[in-house]
Scaffold this motif. Sequence first.
Motif, mmCIF file in Angstrom:
data_model
loop_
_atom_site.group_PDB
_atom_site.id
_atom_site.type_symbol
_atom_site.label_atom_id
_atom_site.label_comp_id
_atom_site.label_asym_id
_atom_site.label_seq_id
_atom_site.Cartn_x
_atom_site.Cartn_y
_atom_site.Cartn_z
ATOM 1 N N ARG A 52 0.784 -1.147 -0.027
ATOM 2 C CA ARG A 52 -0.127 0.188 0.019
ATOM 3 C C ARG A 52 0.920 1.206 0.030
ATOM 4 N N TYR A 53 0.555 2.220 -0.863
ATOM 5 C CA TYR A 53 1.378 3.501 -1.206
ATOM 6 C C TYR A 53 0.703 4.634 -0.495
ATOM 7 N N MET A 54 1.196 5.216 0.350
ATOM 8 C CA MET A 54 0.333 6.362 0.990
ATOM 9 C C MET A 54 0.545 7.520 0.468
ATOM 10 N N PRO A 69 2.727 9.978 -7.906
ATOM 11 C CA PRO A 69 2.350 11.479 -7.859
ATOM 12 C C PRO A 69 3.354 11.968 -6.619
ATOM 13 N N CYS A 70 4.624 11.875 -6.729
ATOM 14 C CA CYS A 70 5.508 12.172 -5.327
ATOM 15 C C CYS A 70 6.961 12.323 -6.012
ATOM 16 N N CYS A 71 7.692 13.157 -5.141
ATOM 17 C CA CYS A 71 9.013 13.513 -5.393
ATOM 18 C C CYS A 71 10.033 12.976 -4.728
ATOM 19 N N CYS A 72 9.822 11.887 -3.538
ATOM 20 C CA CYS A 72 10.603 11.565 -2.642
ATOM 21 C C CYS A 72 11.962 10.883 -3.477
ATOM 22 N N PRO A 73 13.096 10.706 -2.805
ATOM 23 C CA PRO A 73 14.060 10.143 -3.687
ATOM 24 C C PRO A 73 13.565 8.734 -4.117
ATOM 25 N N VAL A 74 12.806 8.078 -3.656
ATOM 26 C CA VAL A 74 12.364 6.673 -3.988
ATOM 27 C C VAL A 74 11.393 6.849 -5.486
ATOM 28 N N CYS A 75 10.580 7.655 -5.418
ATOM 29 C CA CYS A 75 9.660 7.884 -6.348
ATOM 30 C C CYS A 75 10.336 8.842 -7.668
ATOM 31 N N SER A 76 11.286 9.540 -7.474
ATOM 32 C CA SER A 76 11.978 10.272 -8.461
ATOM 33 C C SER A 76 13.027 9.500 -9.034
ATOM 34 N N GLN A 95 10.343 3.469 2.615
ATOM 35 C CA GLN A 95 10.825 4.849 2.840
ATOM 36 C C GLN A 95 9.896 5.657 2.167
ATOM 37 N N HIS A 96 9.053 5.416 0.968
ATOM 38 C CA HIS A 96 8.376 6.552 0.258
ATOM 39 C C HIS A 96 7.327 6.710 1.463
ATOM 40 N N ASN A 97 6.554 5.746 2.298
ATOM 41 C CA ASN A 97 5.565 6.207 2.943
ATOM 42 C C ASN A 97 6.020 6.823 4.171
HETATM 43 ZN ZN LIG Z 1 7.291 9.109 -2.906
#
Ligand SMILES: [Zn+2]
Length: 368
Positions: A52-54, A69-76, A95-97
């Motif tokens: 589950r992706y928060m 829909p996110c710019c964190c180090p994982v998602c980018s 880590q994203h959550n």
């Molecule tokens: Zn993220």
Amino acid sequence: MGIMKTAKEALPQDRPLHLFGAGHPMFFAFAVAMGFDFFDSAAYALYAKDDRYMTVSGTEQLPELEYFPCCCPVCSSMTPQELRASDDRQKLLAQHNLHVTFQEIRTIRQAIRERTLWELLEQRARAHPNLLAAMREFARYGKFLGKYDPITKKHFFVLSEFSRKRPDVVAARRRCRNVRGASVTLKPFGRVPQSVFECYPFSQTVPGIEKPKTRNDRQKLRDVSLYWFGEDVFPEKVRIDVSRATGKMRAAYDSKGGLLAVVRPNDFMLLLHGAAKKLHKGGKSRVVVSDEVQEFIKQGKSVFAKHVVSADAAIVPDQQVIVVNENGELLAAGDALLNAQEMADFRRGAAVSVRWSVSPTRRIQESP
Ligand SMILES: [Zn+2]
């Protein structure tokens, strides 16, 4: 929401509150607005375990995501397809959550600083039917929320039908009833007397509001005083200092030149100096302090919460209050930093920042 309210009301105001079983960032803004300080910290990992992706507006399933829909180090650094194929899938999703969780905490902290938490709630409420239901419930707690709401802010935006339930809108509507004279209808406030247009929250909220061109400054001062204090705290004869540049009132003096009050330009709040003497007679907005500290307060020192004996229940943060000793004798006036209940419960920290006192030892600041 009901349980949170009951907990906040029942416990001493100086105790931090932990909300068990709620670690999803989409609810944080609501919990903070209800007075909660801590949240469960395991949710980010538990959610990751189940793919589950928060997000701040809800939960997505990792297998269904095509874009992050996110710019964190994982998602980018990777696509959802790459994350699904990764050996560290669960760890990276966690880590994203966690990133989203901290981001929301920072957003809330900044909103508190800017006094825009209500606006943040109105935004969050649009994201999910459960949050909209929470907002509806929240908006019903006007009386409870009003106790914690600072008396003025820089401005606010009317974002939705909930804006009219804001504690500061409700309080402004109530204060308008103290003032007579020509008025106009302003959304979301209702009838607002023209003489108080410059007071928070009218000109800060309604763009292009037409200010009346009155030359009767004494009458305007009276109306502004009625608006903030429910009474005229000035003697009949006052000298009013008006800014040449803006035409706005800046300060009021008595016939001997003694400073009575300063008008804060951004919200038109009357900051009490000598006019505290008259408000003192009215018996409102009082903070009673222990006699043992009265000499310090008379000299202009701040009032600490642990020395507060009692406080008028209607006091909210940033309100102008008068400070008296246990016999009710006037010592000082200043800005409340806490509400009445917090002043009674807190054992640490300042309760009133003193602006004027009966026998100051230092030069009193005349500018706000
Ligand atoms: Zn993220």
